[in-house]
Write a protein that holds these residues in place. Structure first.
Motif, mmCIF file in Angstrom:
data_model
loop_
_atom_site.group_PDB
_atom_site.id
_atom_site.type_symbol
_atom_site.label_atom_id
_atom_site.label_comp_id
_atom_site.label_asym_id
_atom_site.label_seq_id
_atom_site.Cartn_x
_atom_site.Cartn_y
_atom_site.Cartn_z
ATOM 1 N N GLU A 114 -13.927 -20.043 -6.168
ATOM 2 C CA GLU A 114 -14.531 -18.843 -5.605
ATOM 3 C C GLU A 114 -13.456 -17.990 -4.918
ATOM 4 O OE1 GLU A 114 -17.502 -17.820 -5.939
ATOM 5 O OE2 GLU A 114 -18.960 -19.469 -5.935
ATOM 6 N N PHE A 115 -13.688 -16.695 -4.864
ATOM 7 C CA PHE A 115 -12.837 -15.816 -4.076
ATOM 8 C C PHE A 115 -13.094 -16.078 -2.593
ATOM 9 C CE2 PHE A 115 -13.011 -13.334 -8.045
ATOM 10 C CZ PHE A 115 -11.665 -13.050 -8.206
ATOM 11 N N THR A 116 -12.034 -16.058 -1.796
ATOM 12 C CA THR A 116 -12.181 -16.243 -0.359
ATOM 13 C C THR A 116 -12.638 -14.935 0.294
ATOM 14 O OG1 THR A 116 -9.896 -15.606 0.137
ATOM 15 C CG2 THR A 116 -10.308 -17.930 -0.397
ATOM 16 N N ASP A 117 -13.133 -15.047 1.513
ATOM 17 C CA ASP A 117 -13.549 -13.844 2.239
ATOM 18 C C ASP A 117 -12.392 -12.859 2.424
ATOM 19 O OD1 ASP A 117 -16.139 -14.746 2.385
ATOM 20 O OD2 ASP A 117 -15.987 -15.487 4.442
ATOM 21 N N PRO A 118 -11.177 -13.311 2.802
ATOM 22 C CA PRO A 118 -10.064 -12.357 2.925
ATOM 23 C C PRO A 118 -9.716 -11.684 1.599
ATOM 24 C CG PRO A 118 -9.567 -14.363 4.146
ATOM 25 C CD PRO A 118 -10.810 -14.642 3.343
ATOM 26 N N GLU A 119 -9.801 -12.408 0.503
ATOM 27 C CA GLU A 119 -9.521 -11.801 -0.804
ATOM 28 C C GLU A 119 -10.544 -10.726 -1.130
ATOM 29 O OE1 GLU A 119 -7.403 -15.537 -3.199
ATOM 30 O OE2 GLU A 119 -9.594 -15.378 -3.112
ATOM 31 N N ILE A 120 -11.800 -11.008 -0.837
ATOM 32 C CA ILE A 120 -12.851 -10.023 -1.100
ATOM 33 C C ILE A 120 -12.674 -8.804 -0.207
ATOM 34 C CG2 ILE A 120 -15.334 -9.585 -0.947
ATOM 35 C CD1 ILE A 120 -15.770 -12.513 -1.784
ATOM 36 N N ALA A 121 -12.319 -9.038 1.062
ATOM 37 C CA ALA A 121 -12.095 -7.918 1.974
ATOM 38 C C ALA A 121 -10.955 -7.041 1.483
ATOM 39 C CB ALA A 121 -11.802 -8.444 3.380
ATOM 40 N N ARG A 122 -9.906 -7.660 0.950
ATOM 41 C CA ARG A 122 -8.775 -6.900 0.419
ATOM 42 C C ARG A 122 -9.201 -6.081 -0.795
ATOM 43 N NH1 ARG A 122 -4.647 -3.663 0.762
ATOM 44 N NH2 ARG A 122 -2.962 -4.070 -0.723
ATOM 45 N N MET A 123 -10.002 -6.671 -1.673
ATOM 46 C CA MET A 123 -10.474 -5.941 -2.851
ATOM 47 C C MET A 123 -11.388 -4.794 -2.448
ATOM 48 S SD MET A 123 -10.999 -8.750 -5.906
ATOM 49 C CE MET A 123 -11.779 -10.060 -4.961
#
Length: 219
Positions: A114-123
């Protein structure tokens, strides 16, 4: 700028991305897709977009949702998500931003986790940057685009003024306004940015048009 955003998004999603900026009347102003070619072929051939839960969610909502949560919220009559997993897009996230009448959408996939929360926030931040940049640029008045196109075609100031039927002062003002709208400092960069945004054809930037000699871009 947009190319850098595309690259950053792709680096965050090893199995690919699909971005549609400012979807208006079912068509995006700009589209980027790096999903595996086999998946793109199947997706297009079967016209999956008409019932793709990830697209439907983005049209109806603003924010993000992981695909593992998505399958519990929206029906998937064409089994799009199952087929995506079969193609190696096992984990993903859908992100959207903007008003319903001009919304930008992002789908990003991984095969391993799964994508992490920080990765999603960056996207989310990257998608918003692209959305804002295109919103500003596509709002450029046609007269600004025409002035920039004249210079992109290789016209001198005098030739551009004659072509557009305006004074040299008016041309300078329009080019300045175009640069400001595109967020750049000089005409060559404005031309490259306008081509990247689809405001100008890449075929225009040749330095030649209708037999006119090549000329350096005025500043």
């Amino acid at each position: 700028m947009l190319n850098r955003i595309d690259t950053a998004l792709a680096e965050l999603a090893p199995r690919g991305i699909m971005v549609g900026y400012h979807v208006r009347f079912s068509r995006p102003v700009r589209r980027v897709c790096t999903y595996p070619s086999s998946w793109i072929t199947d997706y297009t051939r079967l016209n999956m977009i008409v019932a793709d839960p990830s697209v439907i969610w983005c049209i109806q909502n603003e924010g993000f949702i992981r695909w593992t949560d998505l399958v519990t919220q929206i029906a998937d009559p064409l089994h799009v998500m199952r087929q995506a997993a079969d193609a190696g897009l096992n984990f993903g996230v859908s992100i959207s931003c903007g008003l319903p009448q001009s919304r930008s959408l992002l789908g990003a996939a991984r095969s391993d986790r799964e994508f992490t929360d920080p990765e999603i926030a960056r996207m989310q931040d990257l998608l918003q940057q692209g959305h804002t940049l295109l919103d500003r640029a596509t709002a450029m008045r046609p007269i600004l685009v025409e002035a920039l196109e004249a210079i992109a075609c290789g016209m001198t100031y005098e030739q551009a003024c004659a072509h557009l039927g305006i004074s040299r002062t008016a041309l300078r003002y329009r080019l300045h306004a175009a640069r400001a709208a595109l967020g750049v400092e000089d005409n060559p960069e404005a031309i490259r940015r306008a081509i990247d945004l689809g405001l100008l054809s890449s075929n225009s930037y040749t330095g030649m048009v209708k037999g006119l000699p090549e000329a350096p871009s005025p500043t």
